[in-house]
Design a protein around this motif. Sequence first.
Motif, mmCIF file in Angstrom:
data_model
loop_
_atom_site.group_PDB
_atom_site.id
_atom_site.type_symbol
_atom_site.label_atom_id
_atom_site.label_comp_id
_atom_site.label_asym_id
_atom_site.label_seq_id
_atom_site.Cartn_x
_atom_site.Cartn_y
_atom_site.Cartn_z
ATOM 1 N N LYS A 81 0.825 -1.210 0.000
ATOM 2 C CA LYS A 81 0.000 0.000 0.000
ATOM 3 C C LYS A 81 0.860 1.262 0.000
ATOM 4 C CE LYS A 81 -3.711 -2.501 0.363
ATOM 5 N NZ LYS A 81 -4.343 -2.888 -0.906
ATOM 6 N N ASN A 82 0.245 2.326 -0.511
ATOM 7 C CA ASN A 82 0.935 3.614 -0.559
ATOM 8 C C ASN A 82 0.256 4.586 0.403
ATOM 9 O OD1 ASN A 82 2.224 5.978 -1.086
ATOM 10 N ND2 ASN A 82 1.802 5.997 -3.291
ATOM 11 N N GLY A 83 0.817 4.720 1.582
ATOM 12 C CA GLY A 83 0.225 5.624 2.564
ATOM 13 C C GLY A 83 0.866 6.986 2.592
ATOM 14 N N CYS A 84 2.128 7.076 2.154
ATOM 15 C CA CYS A 84 2.787 8.383 2.258
ATOM 16 C C CYS A 84 3.827 8.623 1.179
ATOM 17 C CB CYS A 84 3.437 8.538 3.634
ATOM 18 S SG CYS A 84 4.867 7.462 3.897
ATOM 19 N N SER A 85 4.375 7.561 0.601
ATOM 20 C CA SER A 85 5.460 7.686 -0.395
ATOM 21 C C SER A 85 6.691 8.366 0.181
ATOM 22 C CB SER A 85 4.999 8.467 -1.643
ATOM 23 O OG SER A 85 4.291 7.621 -2.496
ATOM 24 N N CYS A 138 8.632 2.275 -0.808
ATOM 25 C CA CYS A 138 8.499 3.603 -1.416
ATOM 26 C C CYS A 138 9.811 4.358 -1.466
ATOM 27 C CB CYS A 138 7.437 4.417 -0.689
ATOM 28 S SG CYS A 138 7.863 4.838 1.005
ATOM 29 N N GLY A 149 8.407 7.045 3.186
ATOM 30 C CA GLY A 149 9.152 6.210 4.124
ATOM 31 C C GLY A 149 8.742 6.383 5.569
ATOM 32 N N VAL A 150 7.531 6.850 5.813
ATOM 33 C CA VAL A 150 7.124 7.144 7.187
ATOM 34 C C VAL A 150 6.123 6.140 7.749
ATOM 35 C CG1 VAL A 150 5.950 8.836 8.651
ATOM 36 C CG2 VAL A 150 7.583 9.606 6.929
ATOM 37 N N CYS A 151 5.156 5.694 6.950
ATOM 38 C CA CYS A 151 4.004 4.993 7.528
ATOM 39 C C CYS A 151 4.159 3.479 7.596
ATOM 40 C CB CYS A 151 2.745 5.344 6.753
ATOM 41 S SG CYS A 151 2.678 4.641 5.088
ATOM 42 N N GLY A 152 4.942 2.889 6.721
ATOM 43 C CA GLY A 152 5.156 1.441 6.762
ATOM 44 C C GLY A 152 4.114 0.624 6.019
ATOM 45 N N THR A 153 3.129 1.267 5.374
ATOM 46 C CA THR A 153 2.115 0.474 4.664
ATOM 47 C C THR A 153 2.703 -0.244 3.450
ATOM 48 O OG1 THR A 153 1.467 2.369 3.317
ATOM 49 C CG2 THR A 153 0.212 1.996 5.342
ATOM 50 N N CYS A 154 3.875 0.191 2.997
ATOM 51 C CA CYS A 154 4.488 -0.403 1.804
ATOM 52 C C CYS A 154 5.544 -1.443 2.176
ATOM 53 C CB CYS A 154 5.136 0.696 0.964
ATOM 54 S SG CYS A 154 6.486 1.511 1.841
ATOM 55 N N ARG A 158 10.952 -0.524 3.356
ATOM 56 C CA ARG A 158 9.864 0.294 2.813
ATOM 57 C C ARG A 158 10.064 0.466 1.318
ATOM 58 N NH1 ARG A 158 10.314 4.290 7.950
ATOM 59 N NH2 ARG A 158 10.016 2.601 9.404
HETATM 60 S S1 FES Z 1 4.185 4.445 1.695
HETATM 61 FE FE1 FES Z 1 4.510 5.162 3.724
HETATM 62 S S2 FES Z 1 6.425 4.264 4.257
HETATM 63 FE FE2 FES Z 1 6.163 3.745 2.195
#
Ligand code: FES
Length: 670
Positions: free
Chosen positions: A33-37, A56, A39-44, A54
């Motif tokens: 998943k793409n939550g922030c692009s 992204c 490197g912060v959220c970890g969804t990727c 990560r």
């Molecule tokens: S999309 Fe948030 S850390 Fe990669």
Amino acid sequence: MPGFTVNGTTVSVTEDQSLLVFLRETLGLTSVKNGCSEGVCGTCTVLVDGRASRACVLRTSRLEGKSILTCEGLSLREQAVYGYAFAETGAVQCGFCTPGMVMAAKGLLDVSPCPSRAEVKKALRGNLCRCTGYKKIIDAVILSGQLLESGEPLSAPVFTGQIGESLHRVDAVTKALGTAGYVDDLQPEGLVFGSAVRAAHPRARVCSIDVSAARAVPGVLLVLTAEDIPGQKIVGHLRQDWPVLIAEGGITHTLGDAVVLIAAQTRQALEAAKTLVNIEYEPLEAVFSPQDALKPDAPQVHDSGNILSREHLVRGNADAKIAASKYVVTHHYSTPFTEHAFLEPECAVAQREPDGSVTIWSADQGIYQTRHECAQVLGLPEEQVRVCAKMVGGGFGGKEDMSVQHHAALLAWFLDVPVKVTLTRQESILIHPKRHAMEMDFTTACDENGILTAMKAEIIADTGAYASLGGPVLQRACTHAAGPYNYQDIDILGLAVYTNNPPAGAFRGFGVSQSCFATECNLNALARLVGISPWEIRYRNAIRPGQSLPNGQLAGDDAALVKTLELIKPYLDANPAAGKTRVWAWACPTPGAVPFMWRAASSGCAPPPPASARAWARCACSLSVRRRSCLPRRWSGISRTPHPPPTRATPPPPARPSSPARPPAGRRWR
Ligand code: FES
Ligand code: FES
């Protein structure tokens, strides 16, 4: 270009790109998943040579010889175990973070099959969850480790459906393994990308808009300005004050207002074109606080004036009661704007159907309102707009309003190809309504025994640039401001004020959290003056069945505040530091937290849906409950049969037009 393996298959990449984009858009591995692009959220999160990484922030050019693993590459046994464990422990809500959690868990369990809770916490430290809370996720990882280690066969869980039984969410497994359908996962044939060029000034006149250079970018299909909108040019759930696009000659209301819409065949062409739109502004004086906005000579954010709504609640004679009271406290409280921080940025896909209708796949919180407003923008009858609710990766009130749905619909209306509009994390934070910042003056009084006598309050809510749900939010803030206590004299004045700040609207608690903060802090101050504990003053004043709340509401037999206070007392006594820090910690067993939850639970609100969409429930004599609802699934367990994704074979994108390709004559316009 370098070769590497993805889920055991060797791939090669012709151009350097983000691993996240390559996995999602080239290989269709949408569990990533793409939550922030950023490197912060970890969804990727994916595994790179066994280590959680990560995607992204990784470039494909640096992956030579590496081995990448995503949820799609888990063994069948692993998929069964992780799906079961996350469902069994209740570790899944919106599910947007969950595949990333699963991959981080696998990275840990592969090297430490029976980890401690501390090890699990450390392994998940780069993965954010906005819905669930981490305890259940840690439980899920530990259970996964136990099941994988024991080799214990998994049988399908059997549920009777009896009330009180702990059920698995129907969508828990698909969410955990990344196969649940979110809007951004849709990749219909011929998909093109849309985005808005946004205002660089919070308040400025748009003197001119030059899109000629943007139109000339290869791959650009369409450039729209406000004059191209076929229907209504302004949207808004309750008050229509939010321009779809700011027109030439118009005035911006906040940073990030959309001015130009562009559709292009590739994201690269889209971003290049956006930088080439030339907008000339005449910056104007702006207002950034309600206090300034209320001054007689303040710039007017909207022609209707700077006051969105006003509430005045009066019962009894608060001034007289306060004057006669033994103890009186008066304090000023400020609460800030708060961002919802749902992990899934806003996204919509739209396409025009062969019969001229428009279908929109959306991740918002009210599909019937979306249909209503998109139909108005397109100048179509509602029957010709269909909105399909996809999974919602968190909302919390922040996905109530139009953000991308109408923009995707507009672009699709002019193009015979499906269009996807996705906000970046920065755009999302910039434009969607926040929790209202409030400035509050509260006076609360009691007698010598700590029995409340009266309160007065003035609440000024900063509703930002647009109304959104600011009116009902202010109403809830005021009607709940006196608290769940038994006294009858109040005088509460509330104003919701436009400023050039980002808009404010719905957020869990719906205005109640702000006024509750002031009420409960004043109560603590009174308790100190009386010489009793914060728990005791609440217990003495708590509303009881049959009594009347300060706002006039009668408490029913199920008013359980007293019982709740009695239940938390042992925990409070065992934790004498609870509630004594200067941090307002609602999750702790502080006495002030109970009234907050009591009030927040009764403050829900949404725009009234059309009668055909109202939820209904029927209790049959078997005690089963059948429920139908227009609410999209999101964090709280709501789920229903998904709409099919766009499957219509679409023609190749048309040649770039020099001006908007208007719909053929005969189509209904408003
Ligand atoms: S999309 Fe948030 S850390 Fe990669
Ligand atoms: S379930 Fe984790 S972000 Fe929603």
